[in-house]
Write a protein that holds these residues in place. Sequence first.
Motif, PDB file in Angstrom:
ATOM      1  N   HIS A 123      -9.033  -9.790  52.766  1.00 41.45           N
ATOM      2  CA  HIS A 123     -10.271  -9.156  53.234  1.00 41.45           C
ATOM      3  C   HIS A 123      -9.941  -8.059  54.251  1.00 41.45           C
ATOM      4  N   ILE A 124     -10.934  -7.192  54.479  1.00 43.21           N
ATOM      5  CA  ILE A 124     -10.693  -6.003  55.308  1.00 43.21           C
ATOM      6  C   ILE A 124     -10.119  -6.395  56.665  1.00 43.21           C
ATOM      7  N   TYR A 125     -10.687  -7.431  57.271  1.00 38.36           N
ATOM      8  CA  TYR A 125     -10.274  -7.819  58.622  1.00 38.36           C
ATOM      9  C   TYR A 125      -8.780  -8.165  58.661  1.00 38.36           C
ATOM     10  N   GLU A 126      -8.337  -8.973  57.703  1.00 37.07           N
ATOM     11  CA  GLU A 126      -6.922  -9.377  57.670  1.00 37.07           C
ATOM     12  C   GLU A 126      -6.019  -8.193  57.321  1.00 37.07           C
ATOM     13  N   TRP A 127      -6.465  -7.365  56.357  1.00 38.47           N
ATOM     14  CA  TRP A 127      -5.707  -6.179  55.960  1.00 38.47           C
ATOM     15  C   TRP A 127      -5.485  -5.284  57.170  1.00 38.47           C
ATOM     16  N   VAL A 128      -6.554  -5.053  57.921  1.00 30.41           N
ATOM     17  CA  VAL A 128      -6.491  -4.148  59.069  1.00 30.41           C
ATOM     18  C   VAL A 128      -5.617  -4.738  60.177  1.00 30.41           C
ATOM     19  N   ARG A 129      -5.756  -6.029  60.413  1.00 26.64           N
ATOM     20  CA  ARG A 129      -4.942  -6.654  61.468  1.00 26.64           C
ATOM     21  C   ARG A 129      -3.465  -6.496  61.135  1.00 26.64           C
ATOM     22  N   ASP A 130      -3.070  -6.829  59.896  1.00 25.50           N
ATOM     23  CA  ASP A 130      -1.665  -6.661  59.507  1.00 25.50           C
ATOM     24  C   ASP A 130      -1.234  -5.202  59.629  1.00 25.50           C
ATOM     25  N   HIS A 131      -2.142  -4.287  59.250  1.00 25.65           N
ATOM     26  CA  HIS A 131      -1.745  -2.877  59.254  1.00 25.65           C
ATOM     27  C   HIS A 131      -1.627  -2.314  60.664  1.00 25.65           C
ATOM     28  N   ARG A 132      -2.522  -2.704  61.553  1.00 26.07           N
ATOM     29  CA  ARG A 132      -2.404  -2.247  62.942  1.00 26.07           C
ATOM     30  C   ARG A 132      -1.133  -2.792  63.572  1.00 26.07           C
ATOM     31  N   VAL A 133      -0.795  -4.022  63.228  1.00 25.85           N
ATOM     32  CA  VAL A 133       0.430  -4.626  63.762  1.00 25.85           C
ATOM     33  C   VAL A 133       1.656  -3.899  63.179  1.00 25.85           C
ATOM     34  N   HIS A 134       1.557  -3.492  61.912  1.00 25.09           N
ATOM     35  CA  HIS A 134       2.643  -2.710  61.296  1.00 25.09           C
ATOM     36  C   HIS A 134       2.880  -1.400  62.053  1.00 25.09           C
ATOM     37  N   HIS A 135       1.803  -0.714  62.441  1.00 28.57           N
ATOM     38  CA  HIS A 135       1.973   0.542  63.179  1.00 28.57           C
ATOM     39  C   HIS A 135       2.466   0.314  64.595  1.00 28.57           C
ATOM     40  N   LYS A 136       1.977  -0.724  65.222  1.00 26.16           N
ATOM     41  CA  LYS A 136       2.347  -0.958  66.618  1.00 26.16           C
ATOM     42  C   LYS A 136       3.790  -1.438  66.746  1.00 26.16           C
ATOM     43  N   PHE A 137       4.252  -2.235  65.799  1.00 26.96           N
ATOM     44  CA  PHE A 137       5.593  -2.834  65.913  1.00 26.96           C
ATOM     45  C   PHE A 137       6.472  -2.504  64.702  1.00 26.96           C
ATOM     46  N   HIS A 164       6.944 -14.181  60.197  1.00 20.95           N
ATOM     47  CA  HIS A 164       7.791 -14.377  61.378  1.00 20.95           C
ATOM     48  C   HIS A 164       6.878 -14.693  62.568  1.00 20.95           C
ATOM     49  N   PRO A 165       7.289 -15.632  63.429  1.00 13.52           N
ATOM     50  CA  PRO A 165       6.412 -16.007  64.561  1.00 13.52           C
ATOM     51  C   PRO A 165       5.997 -14.815  65.431  1.00 13.52           C
ATOM     52  N   ASP A 166       6.822 -13.764  65.467  1.00 12.53           N
ATOM     53  CA  ASP A 166       6.454 -12.592  66.269  1.00 12.53           C
ATOM     54  C   ASP A 166       5.208 -11.878  65.748  1.00 12.53           C
ATOM     55  N   VAL A 167       4.917 -12.029  64.441  1.00  8.18           N
ATOM     56  CA  VAL A 167       3.774 -11.310  63.882  1.00  8.18           C
ATOM     57  C   VAL A 167       2.493 -11.762  64.586  1.00  8.18           C
ATOM     58  N   SER A 168       2.313 -13.083  64.697  1.00  5.98           N
ATOM     59  CA  SER A 168       1.133 -13.547  65.432  1.00  5.98           C
ATOM     60  C   SER A 168       1.382 -13.507  66.933  1.00  5.98           C
ATOM     61  N   GLY A 169       2.631 -13.795  67.327  1.00  5.25           N
ATOM     62  CA  GLY A 169       2.982 -13.837  68.751  1.00  5.25           C
ATOM     63  C   GLY A 169       2.701 -12.515  69.450  1.00  5.25           C
ATOM     64  N   LYS A 170       3.187 -11.430  68.845  1.00  2.00           N
ATOM     65  CA  LYS A 170       2.952 -10.118  69.454  1.00  2.00           C
ATOM     66  C   LYS A 170       1.689  -9.467  68.903  1.00  2.00           C
ATOM     67  N   GLY A 171       1.360  -9.831  67.643  1.00  5.28           N
ATOM     68  CA  GLY A 171       0.218  -9.194  66.987  1.00  5.28           C
ATOM     69  C   GLY A 171      -1.111  -9.531  67.646  1.00  5.28           C
ATOM     70  N   CYS A 172      -1.151 -10.632  68.391  1.00  3.43           N
ATOM     71  CA  CYS A 172      -2.424 -11.055  68.977  1.00  3.43           C
ATOM     72  C   CYS A 172      -2.938 -10.062  70.021  1.00  3.43           C
ATOM     73  N   VAL A 173      -2.096  -9.128  70.466  1.00  3.39           N
ATOM     74  CA  VAL A 173      -2.575  -8.145  71.447  1.00  3.39           C
ATOM     75  C   VAL A 173      -3.404  -7.038  70.785  1.00  3.39           C
ATOM     76  N   VAL A 174      -3.340  -6.972  69.449  1.00  4.85           N
ATOM     77  CA  VAL A 174      -4.068  -5.904  68.765  1.00  4.85           C
ATOM     78  C   VAL A 174      -5.574  -6.148  68.836  1.00  4.85           C
ATOM     79  N   ASP A 175      -6.280  -5.125  69.270  1.00  5.30           N
ATOM     80  CA  ASP A 175      -7.727  -5.225  69.483  1.00  5.30           C
ATOM     81  C   ASP A 175      -8.466  -5.122  68.141  1.00  5.30           C
ATOM     82  N   MET A 176      -9.314  -6.109  67.863  1.00  7.68           N
ATOM     83  CA  MET A 176     -10.058  -6.120  66.593  1.00  7.68           C
ATOM     84  C   MET A 176     -11.563  -6.103  66.836  1.00  7.68           C
ATOM     85  N   LYS A 177     -11.963  -5.796  68.070  1.00 10.85           N
ATOM     86  CA  LYS A 177     -13.391  -5.879  68.428  1.00 10.85           C
ATOM     87  C   LYS A 177     -14.253  -4.948  67.596  1.00 10.85           C
ATOM     88  N   ASP A 178     -13.706  -3.766  67.276  1.00  8.05           N
ATOM     89  CA  ASP A 178     -14.499  -2.809  66.487  1.00  8.05           C
ATOM     90  C   ASP A 178     -14.854  -3.387  65.121  1.00  8.05           C
TER      91      ASP A 178
END
Length: 340
Positions: A123-137, A164-178
């Motif tokens: 779904h869009i939310y999961e796609w976007v979260r993975d993609h923002r994390v891809h750009h950030k890290f 990898h545990p870092d995906v959620s570990g570091k990915g949780c800082v990505v803002d998804m409020k929008d």
Amino acid sequence: GVQVEYDEGKLTADAPHSPPTPIVRRPSKPKTYPQQVGYKWQIVWRNVIGFVVLHSITITGFYMILFGLVQIKTILFMCLVGMCSGLGITVGAHRLWAHRCYNARLPMRVLLAIFQTLAFQNHIYEWVRDHRVHHKFTDTDADPHNSARGFFFSHMGWLMVRKHPDVSGKGCVVDMKDLEADPVVMWQKKYYLWLVPLVTFLIPSYIPYWLWQERFWYSFVVVGVTRYMISLHFTWLVNSAAHIWGTKPYDKSITPTENPTVALLAFGEGWHNYHHAFPWDYKAAELGNYRLNLSTAFIDACARLGLAYNLKTANADLVEKRSRRTGDGTKRHHHEHHNH
Ligand code: ST9
Ligand code: ZN
Ligand code: ZN
């Protein structure tokens, strides 16, 4: 029998007829990529089996297309559905929801959400979260499809193992409020499990059966599954091929490249060096025209209809400066044009 035991290169038992051969411990080539130390693969067999089954059906689909078992209309319809699903990813999930390159009015967001559901890439939310994390890290363990782990992993392997545990570990800082504030996104997320079988497979397969009496199962194999797998591979090439092969006119310090083949197959998303340098640009490319960039043409058309607005793009001067500062020198600079 004489037992021979080797211990750190020394012979510890008699072996009368053979000279003691010292054991040379060759430093073996590391089987893991550098950052992988201390992390164990966990294969998700459900997904492995799923992809094996889907690829098998796809081979059948190619057979049906090549040997004329389905009507031309069905093949054209397959292309149409594939195009819509592709735009759902590029124009919708990617340029609108992941990067906020422009704003879209409600009817356009609804249409893009339907198109994005056709693509069945989460779904869009999961796609976007993975993609923002891809750009950030990018290219670290926190990148869901870390290209440092090779072509296969970044292409599709990442969908067949636990993250990898870092995906959620570091990915949780990505803002998804929008996205949480967008009712279209949250509605799709809530009903995704129901929407996928219906929107991705059943409705597109039913239409050729209903309108021109195609055999339903043939339609399912071609318009449902084969169309889906082709668009998956085209999408995955952005993460694999466009992180490996091509020039880097805008930033030579990163893996993303300018890859025209991927740009063609992925509706303009293969200008990936530019995209990582200017992720907020709605064109996802510098080229001022629609060359290999169907997605940009689509956004411009929507803007003319008043459905898209606030389109963000990098001006030539900014791109020029960035290219001179960090590029690999393959960009043709303005003064060179004047000289010729
Ligand atoms: C697919 C996606 O194919 C393709 C995306 C490609 C992107 C391309 C980009 C290029 C741009 C342009 C594209 C052009 C396209 C052109 C098209 C033209 C035709 N941040 O995931 P879980 C946390 S999908 C923060 O279950 P596991 C979170 O708390 C294909 N946190 O991890 C989460 O819980 P929840 C079909 C994160 O268990 C929890 O961790 N789909 C993040 O390791 C667990 O997450 C499939 O094949 C994050 N990024 O499982 C299914 N991620 O969600 C694939 C996770 O409740 N998925 N967390 O909040 C799976 O089965 C599983 O995700 C898994 C990993 C097995 C891969
Ligand atoms: Zn990338
Ligand atoms: Zn992106």
